[in-house]
Motif scaffolding. Structure first.
Motif, PDB file in Angstrom:
ATOM      1  N   GLU A 140       0.830  -1.205   0.000  1.00 15.56           N
ATOM      2  CA  GLU A 140       0.000   0.000   0.000  1.00 15.56           C
ATOM      3  C   GLU A 140       0.864   1.254   0.000  1.00 15.56           C
ATOM      4  OE1 GLU A 140      -4.115  -1.346   2.231  1.00 15.56           O
ATOM      5  OE2 GLU A 140      -2.456  -0.601   3.448  1.00 15.56           O
ATOM      6  N   ARG A 141       1.924   1.235   0.764  1.00 18.30           N
ATOM      7  CA  ARG A 141       2.807   2.403   0.816  1.00 18.30           C
ATOM      8  C   ARG A 141       3.514   2.606  -0.521  1.00 18.30           C
ATOM      9  NH1 ARG A 141       4.451   3.411   6.385  1.00 18.30           N
ATOM     10  NH2 ARG A 141       6.204   4.604   5.531  1.00 18.30           N
ATOM     11  N   VAL A 142       3.944   1.508  -1.142  1.00 13.95           N
ATOM     12  CA  VAL A 142       4.600   1.609  -2.451  1.00 13.95           C
ATOM     13  C   VAL A 142       3.622   2.138  -3.492  1.00 13.95           C
ATOM     14  CG1 VAL A 142       5.628   0.271  -4.323  1.00 13.95           C
ATOM     15  CG2 VAL A 142       6.350  -0.133  -1.964  1.00 13.95           C
ATOM     16  N   LEU A 143       2.390   1.639  -3.465  1.00 11.65           N
ATOM     17  CA  LEU A 143       1.379   2.114  -4.416  1.00 11.65           C
ATOM     18  C   LEU A 143       1.026   3.581  -4.172  1.00 11.65           C
ATOM     19  CD1 LEU A 143      -0.973  -1.014  -4.499  1.00 11.65           C
ATOM     20  CD2 LEU A 143       0.489  -0.195  -6.352  1.00 11.65           C
ATOM     21  N   SER A 144       1.272   4.048  -2.956  1.00  4.40           N
ATOM     22  CA  SER A 144       1.009   5.459  -2.637  1.00  4.40           C
ATOM     23  C   SER A 144       2.198   6.370  -2.940  1.00  4.40           C
ATOM     24  CB  SER A 144       0.627   5.600  -1.158  1.00  4.40           C
ATOM     25  OG  SER A 144      -0.567   4.889  -0.890  1.00  4.40           O
ATOM     26  N   LEU A 155       5.251 -10.094  -4.843  1.00  7.62           N
ATOM     27  CA  LEU A 155       4.326 -11.222  -4.874  1.00  7.62           C
ATOM     28  C   LEU A 155       2.901 -10.771  -4.581  1.00  7.62           C
ATOM     29  CD1 LEU A 155       3.722 -14.324  -4.856  1.00  7.62           C
ATOM     30  CD2 LEU A 155       4.337 -14.303  -2.429  1.00  7.62           C
ATOM     31  N   TYR A 156       2.758  -9.810  -3.663  1.00  6.95           N
ATOM     32  CA  TYR A 156       1.425  -9.358  -3.239  1.00  6.95           C
ATOM     33  C   TYR A 156       0.982  -8.076  -3.933  1.00  6.95           C
ATOM     34  CZ  TYR A 156       2.660 -12.608   0.493  1.00  6.95           C
ATOM     35  OH  TYR A 156       3.053 -13.709   1.188  1.00  6.95           O
ATOM     36  N   LEU A 157       1.899  -7.407  -4.593  1.00  3.88           N
ATOM     37  CA  LEU A 157       1.587  -6.093  -5.153  1.00  3.88           C
ATOM     38  C   LEU A 157       0.401  -6.110  -6.125  1.00  3.88           C
ATOM     39  CD1 LEU A 157       2.741  -3.234  -4.780  1.00  3.88           C
ATOM     40  CD2 LEU A 157       4.124  -3.615  -6.826  1.00  3.88           C
ATOM     41  N   PRO A 158       0.306  -7.067  -7.060  1.00  7.74           N
ATOM     42  CA  PRO A 158      -0.861  -7.057  -7.967  1.00  7.74           C
ATOM     43  C   PRO A 158      -2.179  -7.247  -7.225  1.00  7.74           C
ATOM     44  CG  PRO A 158       0.886  -8.485  -8.817  1.00  7.74           C
ATOM     45  CD  PRO A 158       1.265  -8.132  -7.419  1.00  7.74           C
ATOM     46  N   LEU A 159      -2.182  -8.084  -6.192  1.00  9.97           N
ATOM     47  CA  LEU A 159      -3.411  -8.331  -5.442  1.00  9.97           C
ATOM     48  C   LEU A 159      -3.815  -7.097  -4.637  1.00  9.97           C
ATOM     49  CD1 LEU A 159      -2.595 -11.942  -4.202  1.00  9.97           C
ATOM     50  CD2 LEU A 159      -4.175 -11.301  -6.023  1.00  9.97           C
ATOM     51  N   VAL A 160      -2.834  -6.415  -4.050  1.00 11.68           N
ATOM     52  CA  VAL A 160      -3.143  -5.201  -3.295  1.00 11.68           C
ATOM     53  C   VAL A 160      -3.591  -4.094  -4.246  1.00 11.68           C
ATOM     54  CG1 VAL A 160      -2.193  -3.443  -1.744  1.00 11.68           C
ATOM     55  CG2 VAL A 160      -1.550  -5.848  -1.452  1.00 11.68           C
ATOM     56  N   TRP A 161      -2.963  -4.021  -5.423  1.00  9.42           N
ATOM     57  CA  TRP A 161      -3.414  -3.042  -6.428  1.00  9.42           C
ATOM     58  C   TRP A 161      -4.858  -3.320  -6.840  1.00  9.42           C
ATOM     59  CZ3 TRP A 161      -5.146  -4.088 -11.370  1.00  9.42           C
ATOM     60  CH2 TRP A 161      -5.393  -2.967 -12.169  1.00  9.42           C
ATOM     61  N   THR A 166     -11.852  -2.665  -2.014  1.00 11.46           N
ATOM     62  CA  THR A 166     -12.127  -3.637  -0.956  1.00 11.46           C
ATOM     63  C   THR A 166     -10.865  -3.869  -0.139  1.00 11.46           C
ATOM     64  OG1 THR A 166     -13.114  -5.805  -0.515  1.00 11.46           O
ATOM     65  CG2 THR A 166     -11.512  -5.684  -2.311  1.00 11.46           C
ATOM     66  N   ARG A 167     -10.985  -4.616   0.933  1.00 15.63           N
ATOM     67  CA  ARG A 167      -9.845  -4.865   1.800  1.00 15.63           C
ATOM     68  C   ARG A 167      -8.823  -5.754   1.099  1.00 15.63           C
ATOM     69  NH1 ARG A 167      -9.795  -3.491   7.077  1.00 15.63           N
ATOM     70  NH2 ARG A 167      -8.249  -5.106   7.509  1.00 15.63           N
ATOM     71  N   PRO A 168      -7.556  -5.406   1.158  1.00 17.55           N
ATOM     72  CA  PRO A 168      -6.532  -6.233   0.519  1.00 17.55           C
ATOM     73  C   PRO A 168      -6.476  -7.656   1.070  1.00 17.55           C
ATOM     74  CG  PRO A 168      -5.650  -4.076   1.057  1.00 17.55           C
ATOM     75  CD  PRO A 168      -6.991  -4.156   1.708  1.00 17.55           C
ATOM     76  N   GLU A 169      -6.752  -7.813   2.375  1.00 17.50           N
ATOM     77  CA  GLU A 169      -6.718  -9.146   2.961  1.00 17.50           C
ATOM     78  C   GLU A 169      -7.672 -10.088   2.244  1.00 17.50           C
ATOM     79  OE1 GLU A 169      -5.346  -6.398   6.256  1.00 17.50           O
ATOM     80  OE2 GLU A 169      -6.793  -6.358   4.619  1.00 17.50           O
ATOM     81  N   ALA A 170      -8.848  -9.577   1.884  1.00 18.31           N
ATOM     82  CA  ALA A 170      -9.836 -10.418   1.211  1.00 18.31           C
ATOM     83  C   ALA A 170      -9.353 -10.824  -0.176  1.00 18.31           C
ATOM     84  CB  ALA A 170     -11.171  -9.674   1.104  1.00 18.31           C
ATOM     85  N   VAL A 171      -8.740  -9.892  -0.884  1.00 19.73           N
ATOM     86  CA  VAL A 171      -8.251 -10.195  -2.230  1.00 19.73           C
ATOM     87  C   VAL A 171      -7.061 -11.150  -2.175  1.00 19.73           C
ATOM     88  CG1 VAL A 171      -7.321  -9.214  -4.360  1.00 19.73           C
ATOM     89  CG2 VAL A 171      -9.118  -8.006  -3.111  1.00 19.73           C
ATOM     90  N   VAL A 172      -6.169 -10.944  -1.212  1.00 19.45           N
ATOM     91  CA  VAL A 172      -5.026 -11.853  -1.063  1.00 19.45           C
ATOM     92  C   VAL A 172      -5.507 -13.259  -0.743  1.00 19.45           C
ATOM     93  CG1 VAL A 172      -3.035 -12.406   0.393  1.00 19.45           C
ATOM     94  CG2 VAL A 172      -3.364 -10.072  -0.440  1.00 19.45           C
ATOM     95  N   ALA A 173      -6.441 -13.379   0.189  1.00 18.53           N
ATOM     96  CA  ALA A 173      -6.969 -14.704   0.532  1.00 18.53           C
ATOM     97  C   ALA A 173      -7.657 -15.342  -0.663  1.00 18.53           C
ATOM     98  CB  ALA A 173      -7.935 -14.594   1.711  1.00 18.53           C
ATOM     99  N   ALA A 174      -8.467 -14.564  -1.384  1.00 19.87           N
ATOM    100  CA  ALA A 174      -9.161 -15.105  -2.557  1.00 19.87           C
ATOM    101  C   ALA A 174      -8.170 -15.522  -3.630  1.00 19.87           C
ATOM    102  CB  ALA A 174     -10.129 -14.061  -3.111  1.00 19.87           C
ATOM    103  N   GLY A 175      -7.112 -14.726  -3.814  1.00 17.55           N
ATOM    104  CA  GLY A 175      -6.099 -15.079  -4.802  1.00 17.55           C
ATOM    105  C   GLY A 175      -5.406 -16.381  -4.474  1.00 17.55           C
ATOM    106  N   PHE A 176      -5.124 -16.611  -3.201  1.00 13.01           N
ATOM    107  CA  PHE A 176      -4.469 -17.860  -2.821  1.00 13.01           C
ATOM    108  C   PHE A 176      -5.427 -19.039  -2.845  1.00 13.01           C
ATOM    109  CE2 PHE A 176      -0.870 -15.336  -1.862  1.00 13.01           C
ATOM    110  CZ  PHE A 176       0.212 -16.201  -1.745  1.00 13.01           C
ATOM    111  N   VAL A 177      -6.703 -18.816  -2.587  1.00  7.96           N
ATOM    112  CA  VAL A 177      -7.681 -19.897  -2.758  1.00  7.96           C
ATOM    113  C   VAL A 177      -7.740 -20.311  -4.230  1.00  7.96           C
ATOM    114  CG1 VAL A 177     -10.138 -20.477  -2.699  1.00  7.96           C
ATOM    115  CG2 VAL A 177      -9.087 -19.348  -0.740  1.00  7.96           C
ATOM    116  N   ALA A 178      -7.810 -19.324  -5.111  1.00 11.02           N
ATOM    117  CA  ALA A 178      -7.814 -19.630  -6.548  1.00 11.02           C
ATOM    118  C   ALA A 178      -6.509 -20.326  -6.948  1.00 11.02           C
ATOM    119  CB  ALA A 178      -8.010 -18.345  -7.355  1.00 11.02           C
ATOM    120  N   GLY A 179      -5.394 -19.848  -6.419  1.00 14.09           N
ATOM    121  CA  GLY A 179      -4.115 -20.475  -6.715  1.00 14.09           C
ATOM    122  C   GLY A 179      -4.041 -21.895  -6.208  1.00 14.09           C
TER     123      GLY A 179
END
Length: 489
Positions: free
Chosen positions: A58-62, A81-87, A94-107
């Motif tokens: 988040e800080r890098v994207l800011s 590794l997480y930058l695309p999901l946080v972007w 939405t919350r990044p935690e939800a997207v990260v978790a969803a991305g790893f479920v899909a993975g």
């Protein structure tokens, strides 16, 4: 690539692995995905390491510069590794935690089905559903609190990569494009942590020995080398400051290690049990798929020894691959019939023990204390050598992290290495002084203070001066919550 044809009767008699979308695989995948989502949503939040890396993203994207404005002790891949999901989370709101978790479920689902599809090319006389049921749970449920860690990502990549290595070792049909894709994925494993080179190199050397040639591996070697070359280019272009950080890591983080007897015992415990149970099945020979995973587990184990930290996440890859290898042997028709059920139950028990060991929950009292004494959405920092003091609690209370690093981890490593070393001494001083600079620049609402490290850190004049505008407002087992004196009681 040269290969051997698979007999039609072998193809027809191995349907459970020939068809990765078999009913067993579908049910197991649905159950594992549902359970993983429930665990991450209702029970175990994203862990400290991942929470911190999300904050870094988040800080890098800011606009913050990695290794300059925001400091991470690990290589850039840990952030990227997480930058695309946080972007994506930022883009859709939405919350990044939800997207990260969803991305790893899909993975995890993609890893399980890709592994089964690749394994379908092996010359298996008769297939049973053990592997189809085991893989989704290994990929999605076994990690528990280690879910979405870098080691979890390595496991998701290693399962299909080493299945492809097994096909090549057997001389099965795998076209150049599939070999190249597997090699590129192997390169990603190495990028995640260079230590993980051992986990792909050992099975690759075994394959070259079995085939008496390195030729079948060439497309994969080229693709893997390309992935690593692109990563190196990315560091030079987008994170060159990391190179200046390497000597500091070598003189502070590097010397920190667990006692050797603990290091030898903890990582080998569960893999050794899985391999012992595998041998109790008395297979005529260990199939190439299981052997590839066993060798990969051995490589990950050596990587754990090389890192010498014994952190729980370091133990996941070898444990997961050893469990998968045992599940692969359960599918063989030649195992002793009376041993299959007890070994299956024993492996399930081993998996349950691993999951229990990896139930790591943050202390809820810290979040409650922050909410009680701090303003809403507080700005926060930690006076602690441990990342876990400030993370994931900062995100769990909707706080805003204003520190330039996760904690005074470098100072802790430098003190451990010895301040007679000039590089360690300079790193210690810079890390300690960074706390005062961050507090002066951002005037955080809350300072989380490690009770264990408080006495030694407060001896530092720059830290004592920075803490003078603050007062302790709440105390928990391991953490004191300090707030600005100007805040009303």
């Amino acid at each position: 690539m040269d290969g051997c044809a698979i007999e039609p009767d072998a193809i027809g008699s191995a349907r459970a692995l020939r068809n990765p979308m078999s009913i067993e695989a579908k049910v197991a995948a649905l159950a594992a995905a549902t359970l993983a989502i429930a665990i991450q949503t209702l029970w175990i939040p994203i862990d400290a390491d991942v929470s911190w890396l999300i904050t870094v993203c988040e800080r890098v994207l800011s606009g913050d510069r990695l290794y300059i404005d925001i400091l991470e002790v690990n290589p850039p891949a840990s952030v990227w590794l997480y930058l695309p999901l946080v972007w994506l989370a930022k883009t859709i709101g939405t919350r990044p935690e939800a997207v990260v978790a969803a991305g790893f479920v899909a993975g995890g689902l993609a890893s399980a089905f890709t592994t089964l599809r690749i394994a379908s090319r092996l010359d298996v006389p008769r297939a049973r559903p053990f592997l189809a049921c085991a893989l989704p749970f290994i990929a999605l449920v076994l990690p528990m609190a280690l879910f979405a860690q870098r080691e979890h990502a390595a496991v998701l990549l290693a399962l299909p990569v080493l299945a492809a290595v097994a096909v090549i070792a057997e001389g099965g049909r795998l076209n150049r494009r599939a070999v190249a894709a597997s090699g590129f994925a192997a390169g990603l494993i190495v990028i995640i942590k260079p230590y993980f080179l051992l986990a792909v190199a050992i099975p690759a050397l075994w394959t070259a020995w079995k085939r008496r040639s390195v030729t079948p591996l060439v497309p994969g070697l080229i693709a893997g080398g390309l992935a690593i070359a692109l990563y190196v280019a990315g560091i030079l272009l987008f994170a060159p400051a990391y190179l200046a950080w390497l000597p500091v890591i070598a003189h502070t983080y590097g010397p920190m290690h667990e006692s050797w007897w603990k290091l030898l015992l903890a990582p080998t415990f569960y893999p050794a049990i899985c391999i012992g149970l595998l041998m109790m099945l008395r297979p005529d020979k260990v199939p190439v798929l299981a052997m590839s995973w066993i060798l990969g587990a051995a490589g990950f184990l050596l990587a754990t020894f090389a890192q010498a930290k014994n952190y729980p996440n370091h133990l996941l890859p070898e444990a997961a691959l050893a469990l998968a290898a045992a599940a692969a042997v359960l599918d063989l028709p030649g195992v002793v019939r009376g041993r299959r059920l007890p070994v299956s139950l024993a492996l399930a028990f081993v998996g349950a023990c691993q999951m229990y060991q990896w139930v790591i929950l943050p202390d809820p009292a810290v979040a409650s204390a922050i909410k009680r004494v701090a303003p809403p959405t507080p700005s926060m920092i930690a006076l602690s050598p441990q990342l876990t003091t400030g993370h994931p609690v900062t995100r769990n209370v909707d706080g805003r992290w204003v520190g330039s690093r996760a904690g005074l981890f470098t100072a802790s490593g430098a003190a451990h290495a010895g301040l007679k070393d000039p590089i360690a001494r300079d790193a210690y001083r810079e890390d300690v002084d960074s706390f005062g600079r961050d507090v002066a620049a951002h005037s955080p609402d809350v300072v989380l203070v490690s009770r264990a490290a408080k006495k030694s850190l407060m001896r530092e004049p720059s830290i004592a001066a920075a803490m003078s505008p603050y007062r302790p407002a709440a105390v928990t087992k391991d953490t004191e919550v300090w707030v600005r004196r100007s805040l009303k009681r």
